[in-house]
Enzyme design. Sequence first.
Site, PDB file in Angstrom:
ATOM      1  N   THR A  84       0.871  -1.188   0.000  1.00 41.88           N
ATOM      2  CA  THR A  84       0.000   0.000   0.000  1.00 41.88           C
ATOM      3  C   THR A  84       0.904   1.234   0.000  1.00 41.88           C
ATOM      4  O   THR A  84       1.000   1.927   1.016  1.00 41.88           O
ATOM      5  CB  THR A  84      -0.922   0.008   1.236  1.00 41.88           C
ATOM      6  OG1 THR A  84      -0.138  -0.288   2.416  1.00 41.88           O
ATOM      7  CG2 THR A  84      -2.021  -1.016   1.129  1.00 41.88           C
ATOM      8  N   PHE A 156       2.499  -6.178  12.820  1.00 44.77           N
ATOM      9  CA  PHE A 156       3.440  -5.283  13.512  1.00 44.77           C
ATOM     10  C   PHE A 156       4.877  -5.761  13.420  1.00 44.77           C
ATOM     11  O   PHE A 156       5.746  -5.247  14.109  1.00 44.77           O
ATOM     12  CB  PHE A 156       3.036  -5.148  14.985  1.00 44.77           C
ATOM     13  CG  PHE A 156       1.661  -4.580  15.178  1.00 44.77           C
ATOM     14  CD1 PHE A 156       1.440  -3.209  15.078  1.00 44.77           C
ATOM     15  CD2 PHE A 156       0.574  -5.408  15.432  1.00 44.77           C
ATOM     16  CE1 PHE A 156       0.172  -2.677  15.244  1.00 44.77           C
ATOM     17  CE2 PHE A 156      -0.700  -4.887  15.601  1.00 44.77           C
ATOM     18  CZ  PHE A 156      -0.905  -3.521  15.503  1.00 44.77           C
ATOM     19  N   LEU A 157       5.141  -6.777  12.593  1.00 39.58           N
ATOM     20  CA  LEU A 157       6.496  -7.338  12.545  1.00 39.58           C
ATOM     21  C   LEU A 157       7.513  -6.290  12.114  1.00 39.58           C
ATOM     22  O   LEU A 157       7.205  -5.333  11.412  1.00 39.58           O
ATOM     23  CB  LEU A 157       6.561  -8.547  11.614  1.00 39.58           C
ATOM     24  CG  LEU A 157       6.213  -8.385  10.131  1.00 39.58           C
ATOM     25  CD1 LEU A 157       7.330  -7.763   9.332  1.00 39.58           C
ATOM     26  CD2 LEU A 157       5.872  -9.734   9.557  1.00 39.58           C
ATOM     27  N   PHE A 254      14.220   4.343  21.171  1.00 44.13           N
ATOM     28  CA  PHE A 254      14.446   5.685  21.701  1.00 44.13           C
ATOM     29  C   PHE A 254      15.878   6.120  21.456  1.00 44.13           C
ATOM     30  O   PHE A 254      16.466   6.808  22.264  1.00 44.13           O
ATOM     31  CB  PHE A 254      14.142   5.650  23.207  1.00 44.13           C
ATOM     32  CG  PHE A 254      13.395   6.861  23.692  1.00 44.13           C
ATOM     33  CD1 PHE A 254      12.778   7.736  22.815  1.00 44.13           C
ATOM     34  CD2 PHE A 254      13.296   7.121  25.047  1.00 44.13           C
ATOM     35  CE1 PHE A 254      12.088   8.841  23.266  1.00 44.13           C
ATOM     36  CE2 PHE A 254      12.618   8.225  25.527  1.00 44.13           C
ATOM     37  CZ  PHE A 254      12.005   9.085  24.632  1.00 44.13           C
ATOM     38  N   ARG A 255      16.432   5.645  20.307  1.00 43.69           N
ATOM     39  CA  ARG A 255      17.822   5.979  20.019  1.00 43.69           C
ATOM     40  C   ARG A 255      17.897   7.128  19.049  1.00 43.69           C
ATOM     41  O   ARG A 255      17.131   7.182  18.103  1.00 43.69           O
ATOM     42  CB  ARG A 255      18.492   4.783  19.366  1.00 43.69           C
ATOM     43  CG  ARG A 255      18.868   3.732  20.330  1.00 43.69           C
ATOM     44  CD  ARG A 255      19.863   2.852  19.617  1.00 43.69           C
ATOM     45  NE  ARG A 255      19.756   1.506  20.112  1.00 43.69           N
ATOM     46  CZ  ARG A 255      20.110   0.448  19.419  1.00 43.69           C
ATOM     47  NH1 ARG A 255      20.558   0.579  18.188  1.00 43.69           N
ATOM     48  NH2 ARG A 255      20.014  -0.743  19.935  1.00 43.69           N
ATOM     49  N   THR A 256      18.873   7.980  19.278  1.00 44.87           N
ATOM     50  CA  THR A 256      19.069   9.076  18.331  1.00 44.87           C
ATOM     51  C   THR A 256      19.966   8.598  17.187  1.00 44.87           C
ATOM     52  O   THR A 256      20.686   7.620  17.312  1.00 44.87           O
ATOM     53  CB  THR A 256      19.709  10.276  19.039  1.00 44.87           C
ATOM     54  OG1 THR A 256      20.917   9.832  19.655  1.00 44.87           O
ATOM     55  CG2 THR A 256      18.780  10.840  20.080  1.00 44.87           C
ATOM     56  N   CYS A 264       7.522   1.395   5.827  1.00 40.75           N
ATOM     57  CA  CYS A 264       6.302   1.637   6.612  1.00 40.75           C
ATOM     58  C   CYS A 264       6.179   3.041   7.186  1.00 40.75           C
ATOM     59  O   CYS A 264       5.258   3.770   6.818  1.00 40.75           O
ATOM     60  CB  CYS A 264       6.206   0.617   7.732  1.00 40.75           C
ATOM     61  SG  CYS A 264       5.900  -1.032   7.106  1.00 40.75           S
ATOM     62  N   LYS A 324      17.875  -0.391   7.496  1.00 48.67           N
ATOM     63  CA  LYS A 324      18.313  -0.809   8.824  1.00 48.67           C
ATOM     64  C   LYS A 324      19.076  -2.132   8.679  1.00 48.67           C
ATOM     65  O   LYS A 324      19.036  -2.737   7.601  1.00 48.67           O
ATOM     66  CB  LYS A 324      17.138  -0.949   9.778  1.00 48.67           C
ATOM     67  CG  LYS A 324      16.172  -2.067   9.457  1.00 48.67           C
ATOM     68  CD  LYS A 324      15.244  -2.203  10.634  1.00 48.67           C
ATOM     69  CE  LYS A 324      14.173  -3.221  10.428  1.00 48.67           C
ATOM     70  NZ  LYS A 324      13.296  -3.364  11.556  1.00 48.67           N
TER      71      LYS A 324
HETATM   72  P1  NAD Z   1       6.092  -5.907  -0.610  1.00 49.25           P
HETATM   73  O1  NAD Z   1       6.145  -4.909  -1.689  1.00 49.25           O
HETATM   74  O2  NAD Z   1       7.360  -6.520  -0.093  1.00 49.25           O
HETATM   75  O3  NAD Z   1       5.139  -7.094  -1.040  1.00 49.25           O
HETATM   76  C1  NAD Z   1       3.952  -6.942  -1.725  1.00 49.25           C
HETATM   77  C2  NAD Z   1       3.791  -8.111  -2.698  1.00 49.25           C
HETATM   78  O4  NAD Z   1       2.510  -8.044  -3.302  1.00 49.25           O
HETATM   79  C3  NAD Z   1       4.798  -8.111  -3.838  1.00 49.25           C
HETATM   80  O5  NAD Z   1       5.443  -9.361  -3.879  1.00 49.25           O
HETATM   81  C4  NAD Z   1       3.951  -7.862  -5.087  1.00 49.25           C
HETATM   82  O6  NAD Z   1       4.458  -8.497  -6.238  1.00 49.25           O
HETATM   83  C5  NAD Z   1       2.629  -8.461  -4.653  1.00 49.25           C
HETATM   84  N1  NAD Z   1       1.452  -7.982  -5.393  1.00 49.25           N
HETATM   85  C6  NAD Z   1       1.181  -6.747  -5.875  1.00 49.25           C
HETATM   86  N2  NAD Z   1      -0.012  -6.713  -6.469  1.00 49.25           N
HETATM   87  C7  NAD Z   1      -0.530  -7.965  -6.354  1.00 49.25           C
HETATM   88  C8  NAD Z   1      -1.756  -8.540  -6.754  1.00 49.25           C
HETATM   89  N3  NAD Z   1      -2.688  -7.839  -7.381  1.00 49.25           N
HETATM   90  N4  NAD Z   1      -1.939  -9.850  -6.499  1.00 49.25           N
HETATM   91  C9  NAD Z   1      -1.003 -10.584  -5.863  1.00 49.25           C
HETATM   92  N5  NAD Z   1       0.163 -10.069  -5.431  1.00 49.25           N
HETATM   93  C10 NAD Z   1       0.405  -8.768  -5.690  1.00 49.25           C
HETATM   94  O7  NAD Z   1       5.315  -5.182   0.600  1.00 49.25           O
HETATM   95  P2  NAD Z   1       5.419  -5.518   2.161  1.00 49.25           P
HETATM   96  O8  NAD Z   1       6.563  -4.798   2.777  1.00 49.25           O
HETATM   97  O9  NAD Z   1       5.268  -6.969   2.372  1.00 49.25           O
HETATM   98  O10 NAD Z   1       4.114  -4.772   2.687  1.00 49.25           O
HETATM   99  C11 NAD Z   1       2.812  -5.262   2.452  1.00 49.25           C
HETATM  100  C12 NAD Z   1       1.844  -4.546   3.359  1.00 49.25           C
HETATM  101  O11 NAD Z   1       2.132  -4.820   4.730  1.00 49.25           O
HETATM  102  C13 NAD Z   1       1.875  -3.019   3.237  1.00 49.25           C
HETATM  103  O12 NAD Z   1       0.580  -2.517   3.395  1.00 49.25           O
HETATM  104  C14 NAD Z   1       2.746  -2.606   4.400  1.00 49.25           C
HETATM  105  O13 NAD Z   1       2.467  -1.301   4.834  1.00 49.25           O
HETATM  106  C15 NAD Z   1       2.361  -3.616   5.447  1.00 49.25           C
HETATM  107  N6  NAD Z   1       3.375  -3.871   6.473  1.00 49.25           N
HETATM  108  C16 NAD Z   1       4.685  -3.995   6.129  1.00 49.25           C
HETATM  109  C17 NAD Z   1       5.626  -4.262   7.108  1.00 49.25           C
HETATM  110  C18 NAD Z   1       7.087  -4.389   6.751  1.00 49.25           C
HETATM  111  O14 NAD Z   1       7.904  -4.390   7.662  1.00 49.25           O
HETATM  112  N7  NAD Z   1       7.450  -4.529   5.492  1.00 49.25           N
HETATM  113  C19 NAD Z   1       5.233  -4.426   8.435  1.00 49.25           C
HETATM  114  C20 NAD Z   1       3.887  -4.323   8.753  1.00 49.25           C
HETATM  115  C21 NAD Z   1       2.967  -4.046   7.756  1.00 49.25           C
END
Ligand code: NAD
Length: 427
Positions: A84, A156-157, A254-256, A264, A324
Site C-alpha cells: 500500500t 506489527f512485525l 528511543f535511540r538518536t 512503513c 536498517k
Molecule cells: P512488498 O512490496 O514486499 O510485497 C507486496 C507483494 O505483493 C509483492 O510481492 C507484489 O508483487 C505483490 N502484489 C502486488 N499486487 C498484487 C496482486 N494484485 N496480487 C497478488 N500479489 C500482488 O510489501 P510488504 O513490505 O510486504 O508490505 C505489504 C503490506 O504490509 C503493506 O501494506 C505494508 O504497509 C504492510 N506492512 C509492512 C511491514 C514491513 O515491515 N514490510 C510491516 C507491517 C505491515
Amino acid sequence: MRVSVIGSGYVGLVTGMGFVKIGNKVVFVDVDERKIQMINNAKPPIYEEGLEELMKKFKDKYYATKNYREAILNSDATFICVGTPSREDGSIDLTYIKEASKEIGKALKEKEDYHVVIVKSTVLPETTEKVVKPNIEKYSGKKAFEDFGLAMNPEFLREGVALRDFLNPDRIVIGVKDEKTKEVLEKLYEPIDAPKLIVDIKTAEMIKYASNAFLATKISFANEIGNICKKLGIDSWKVFEGVGLDHRISPYFFRTGIGWGGSCFPKDVRALIRKAEELGEDPIILKAVMEVNERQPLKMIELLKKHVPELKGKTVGVLGLAFKPNTDDVRETRAYIIIKKLLEEGAHVIAYDPKAMENFKRFYPDVGEKIEYAGSAEEVLEKSGVILIVTEWDEFEKLDYSGKIVIDGRRIWAAEKTARIYEGVCW
Ligand code: NAD
C-alpha cells in the site's frame, strides 16, 4: 487450516511461513513470476533471518502460484498482504488492494463454503469496509458477513527479526464484525501466545497507524533533543537511557541517529497526514515528525564539512545502504538522501552493504549507478580516508577505523574508539 496469502513480499511471505510453522498449509499468490519460482524452489526472494531454513524444512507444506482461483478454492482463509505505497502527494495508493479484492471476489463466486478474507496490509480506517468489501461483493455476487467473512488484522512485525516477531508478537489485533470470522481468526492464532485484542474493523486499521505514527514520533522527538545535546556536548544516548527508565516512557525505540526509513513509517505517517487533512484536521505533530526526519540525515553532511570543507573530487566511503541492519530493504533508506547530497557536492562515493547493494542500484538508478560498490567493508576503509556510517550492521563493529575521519549516524563503538577523528550525529 488451509491459508492463502495474496502478495508474497516481506509481510506475506513471513506471515505465510509463520502460519506453516504453527501447523497450517499455505498457498502464496503473487503477480511476480520470479518470486513464485523462487518460493517454489524453497528460496526466499527477500532476505530475512531464519526464513530460508524454514522454507527448506517445510517444503511440502506450501507452494506459490499466480492463480487466485486455485488458491481461494483450496483454502479456508485468505490474507491480503499486497503493498500500500504512497502516491506522489503522500496519500495511500490502493491499486494493489483493489486488484486483489477484485480477483478474490471473482474466485469466491464459485465457492460454497464460508471463506474468510483478512486484510493484513496497512490500510487507512474505513478501507476494509469501503473499498475491499464492495469490491469483493461486486465480483462475487455475495454479501460480506453473511456469505463470506471479512476482517482486518494489522501486522506489527519488524523487518530483520520478522519471523521472530510474527511468532512472538506483543499483541495480535483482530478487527471483526461477525462471530464466524472471529472464531476462524482465534483458531488460527491459538498457538501464538500473545494478548489478543478484538475490536471493530476500523479500530484495527487505526491501531496500526497510531502505533507507527507514535514510534516515528518517538524517534523524531529523540533526534530533536539529540541535536540540542550535540551542540551542548551532551551524549544523547545517556540522556535517553535516563529518560527511558521511566516506566511510563519505556527505553525501546528511543535511540538518536539519522532517522527512520523503510517501507512503513514514512508512507504511513504521510498517509495519515493526508487523511487528517481530508477530514479537515491539521496534524501539526505528524508534519513536524516528518520534517525532523527529512532533515536528520543531512546532519551527517554538516558534520563532515566541519572536517572536510571541500568535497569536490574527494572519495567518501559509505558503510550501509539498507534502511536498517539485517535486511536487504532499501525503501526510503537514509543512505539515498546522504549519497545524493554527496554526489551533488562533487564527491566520489564508494559504498558497501552486506545485503542491499543490488537493491540500492536497482531502486535508485539516479544515484545507484553513479557510485562505486566495494566487495567488503575493509575495501571501503582501504580506499577512503573519510567514512560515513549509515546502517548499523554488526560487521561494522569488527573494523579498525584507525587513521580515518568517521561521521557516525548510528553509533558503532569500534569507530568511536579507533577513528582518528570521530563525530557522532547526536553524541
Ligand atoms: P512488498 O512490496 O514486499 O510485497 C507486496 C507483494 O505483493 C509483492 O510481492 C507484489 O508483487 C505483490 N502484489 C502486488 N499486487 C498484487 C496482486 N494484485 N496480487 C497478488 N500479489 C500482488 O510489501 P510488504 O513490505 O510486504 O508490505 C505489504 C503490506 O504490509 C503493506 O501494506 C505494508 O504497509 C504492510 N506492512 C509492512 C511491514 C514491513 O515491515 N514490510 C510491516 C507491517 C505491515
